[in-house]
Design a protein around this motif. Structure first.
Motif, PDB file in Angstrom:
ATOM      1  N   ARG A 189       0.791  -1.191  -0.026  1.00 14.03           N
ATOM      2  CA  ARG A 189      -0.006   0.014   0.006  1.00 14.03           C
ATOM      3  C   ARG A 189       1.065   1.455   0.210  1.00 14.03           C
ATOM      4  O   ARG A 189       0.735   2.318  -0.829  1.00 14.03           O
ATOM      5  N   LYS A 190       2.053   1.108   0.746  1.00 14.26           N
ATOM      6  CA  LYS A 190       2.885   2.575   0.840  1.00 14.26           C
ATOM      7  C   LYS A 190       3.644   2.671  -0.573  1.00 14.26           C
ATOM      8  O   LYS A 190       3.485   3.821  -1.277  1.00 14.26           O
ATOM      9  N   SER A 192       2.290   1.763  -3.564  1.00 14.16           N
ATOM     10  CA  SER A 192       0.892   2.399  -4.323  1.00 14.16           C
ATOM     11  C   SER A 192       0.802   3.728  -4.065  1.00 14.16           C
ATOM     12  O   SER A 192       0.645   4.609  -4.919  1.00 14.16           O
ATOM     13  N   GLU A 193       0.919   4.271  -2.563  1.00 13.86           N
ATOM     14  CA  GLU A 193       0.826   5.712  -2.368  1.00 13.86           C
ATOM     15  C   GLU A 193       1.873   6.301  -3.034  1.00 13.86           C
ATOM     16  O   GLU A 193       1.687   7.463  -3.475  1.00 13.86           O
ATOM     17  N   GLN A 194       3.192   5.697  -3.124  1.00 16.80           N
ATOM     18  CA  GLN A 194       4.517   6.550  -3.535  1.00 16.80           C
ATOM     19  C   GLN A 194       4.032   6.699  -5.196  1.00 16.80           C
ATOM     20  O   GLN A 194       4.219   7.931  -5.693  1.00 16.80           O
ATOM     21  N   ASN A 196       1.090   7.022  -6.599  1.00 14.53           N
ATOM     22  CA  ASN A 196       0.201   7.769  -6.806  1.00 14.53           C
ATOM     23  C   ASN A 196       0.561   9.254  -6.664  1.00 14.53           C
ATOM     24  O   ASN A 196      -0.193  10.104  -7.330  1.00 14.53           O
ATOM     25  N   CYS A 197       1.555   9.408  -6.024  1.00 14.48           N
ATOM     26  CA  CYS A 197       2.282  10.736  -5.369  1.00 14.48           C
ATOM     27  C   CYS A 197       3.392  11.208  -6.661  1.00 14.48           C
ATOM     28  O   CYS A 197       3.688  12.358  -6.851  1.00 14.48           O
TER      29      CYS A 197
END
Length: 476
Positions: A189-190, A192-194, A196-197
């Motif tokens: 998830r982290k 994926s967040e990276q 997306n950023c």
């Protein structure tokens, strides 16, 4: 249908637990059942030892009532859990009441066995011993029978407990597995967040790989590699756009300026003719750029050479040399052709690529030197290499010389004459024949060339490429 990894892992854990529990529970139940049977057999042996010797010594019919009383006493004392039976063909020596009447005398084997009654849910476990005749007593079978209902009740209770414990454990494991899977997938998830950023257009953005587990590290490294290659592609695209704008701006500026000048001077028809002639030259240059760009776009899209024919490369090379001879005469440069290869090629495309290489050599070779054209075969490829003595080329430029509009001379001093697509066309022709372009600079000698696959595959006709290629090679 999309499902989460956490749910998949939970289902896998639950399936694995169910299989393990089924195997272990079956083993435990079988083990308990075997232990209960052993216990019943020991009980039978013990009870058998209490009466067997006594009965075997009773051979008188008058004393048989003592045997009956003793068996009745033992049965009552055992709480009717154990039955002592004596079976004989002479019914006056039968003991055991209704239970004895329901047992078939002839069907009883020696030793341990089980007997099922119609009115009983659980079988009788029996131990049978045949006693030899004595006096008035004929041969009899002494039977000790134990009721298995209490033992089976224990087994059933144990089975119910196993089922309950297994279901409770399964529910607990499913819940814990889901939360543990969610916890274990936090790095995903982290990551994926990276991702997306990552802002579009922003350079030097990378995923943080230092804190990732081994399973995700290689994925993140590969993704960072994609980002790096994408940055290079965007830089090349930006450079390409800038180069195209620069190349087209010069003739357009000349056309606009000359036209404005002609319009501001109402005058002689001779001046107007010269103006139109100059404009026509610039327009021709722009048309050449557009046609070359169209040809390159077809080649880049994966189009292949058509109209293949078997030729001698040496013969075709001499034809090309005759076409570019004026450029070499200006600088007193000789052309030496070495080798020969028979190959299936598109002659027009070959002439075009070789002419571009020869013109490039004539432009940068030292005056009075020689340009060598080497034709050779290596494996399934033909190598065409054009070498000239000239200024060394820096390594950082060699890998980009076949890009569109790329020039080592950033000032573009010759942009009014050459628009920078010659080497890009060489690479396109090589790709259309299943080969590639190459360049090297060693010891003051610069070599440019391309390869052609000898056994070219059959390719469907593509008239669009031929028409595009003919525009710029009509003179050949």
């Amino acid at each position: 249908m999309k499902t989460s990894i956490s749910l998949r892992l939970t289902c896998l854990f639950a399936t694995l637990l169910i299989v393990i529990m089924l195997i272990s529970n079956c083993f435990l139940r079988t083990s308990l059942f075997s232990s209960l049977e052993n216990l019943m057999q020991k009980e039978l042996i013990f009870r058998h030892s209490l009466m067997a010797k006594y009965i075997s010594t009773q051979g008188s019919a008058s004393h048989w009532s003592n045997v009956k009383d003793k068996i009745a006493t033992l049965t009552e004392h055992e709480g009717r859990k154990v039955d002592y039976l004596v079976l004989s063909k002479d019914r006056k020596f039968n003991l055991g009441g209704e239970v004895a009447d329901k047992i078939n005398y002839d069907g009883l084997p020696e030793g341990f066995s089980t007997v099922h009654h119609q009115n009983e849910s659980y079988p009788l476990y029996i131990l049978v011993e045949t006693l030899k005749p004595l006096g008035e007593r004929p041969e009899v079978k002494f039977i000790v029978a134990i009721k298995s209902k209490p033992y089976y009740a224990t087994l059933n209770e144990f089975t119910r407990s196993l089922v309950f414990i297994s279901l409770a454990g399964l529910i607990l494991v499913v819940m814990l597995s889901y939360f543990l899977a969610r916890y274990g997938l936090r790095p995903v998830r982290k990551l994926s967040e990276q991702a997306n950023c990552l802002a579009p257009g922003k350079q030097f953005q990378r995923l943080d790989c230092d804190t990732l587990p081994d399973e995700l590290y290689s994925l993140a490294v590969s993704f960072n590699g994609v980002l790096e290659r994408q940055e290079v592609a965007w830089k090349q695209l930006e450079s390409f756009n800038a180069n195209v704008a620069h190349e087209l701006r010069t003739p357009l500026t000349n056309l606009i300026g000359q036209t404005q000048l002609g319009l501001s001077r109402p005058g002689a028809s001779d001046e107007l003719g010269e103006l139109l002639e100059s404009n026509l030259e610039e327009l021709g240059r722009m048309a050449s750029i557009v046609n070359d760009m169209l040809f390159l776009s077809h080649a880049q899209a994966g189009q292949h050479a058509v109209e293949l024919s078997q030729v001698s490369l040496r013969e075709e090379t001499h034809k090309t040399c005759e076409y570019v001879e004026p450029s070499f005469l200006e600088k007193n440069i000789n052309i030496d052709v070495i080798g020969d290869v028979q190959v299936m090629i598109d002659k027009r495309l070959f002439h075009r690529a070789l002419a571009n290489l020869l013109e490039n050599s004539a432009r940068y070779a030292l005056a009075g030197s020689s340009v060598g054209v080497e034709l050779s075969q290596q494996g399934n490829f033909t190598y065409i290499a054009v070498s000239n003595v000239g200024e060394p080329i820096e390594p950082q430029h060699l890998s980009r010389l076949f890009e569109r509009f790329y020039r080592v001379d950033e000032a573009r001093n010759l942009s009014s004459v050459h628009h920078g697509l010659g080497l890009a066309i060489v690479k396109a022709v090589a790709l259309m024949h299943g080969g590639e372009a190459f360049a090297r600079s060693e010891n003051g000698v610069n070599t440019f060339g391309f390869t052609l696959r000898i056994n070219a595959p059959d390719i469907a006709s593509n008239r669009a490429i031929l028409s595009a290629s003919r525009v710029s090679v009509e003179a050949l």
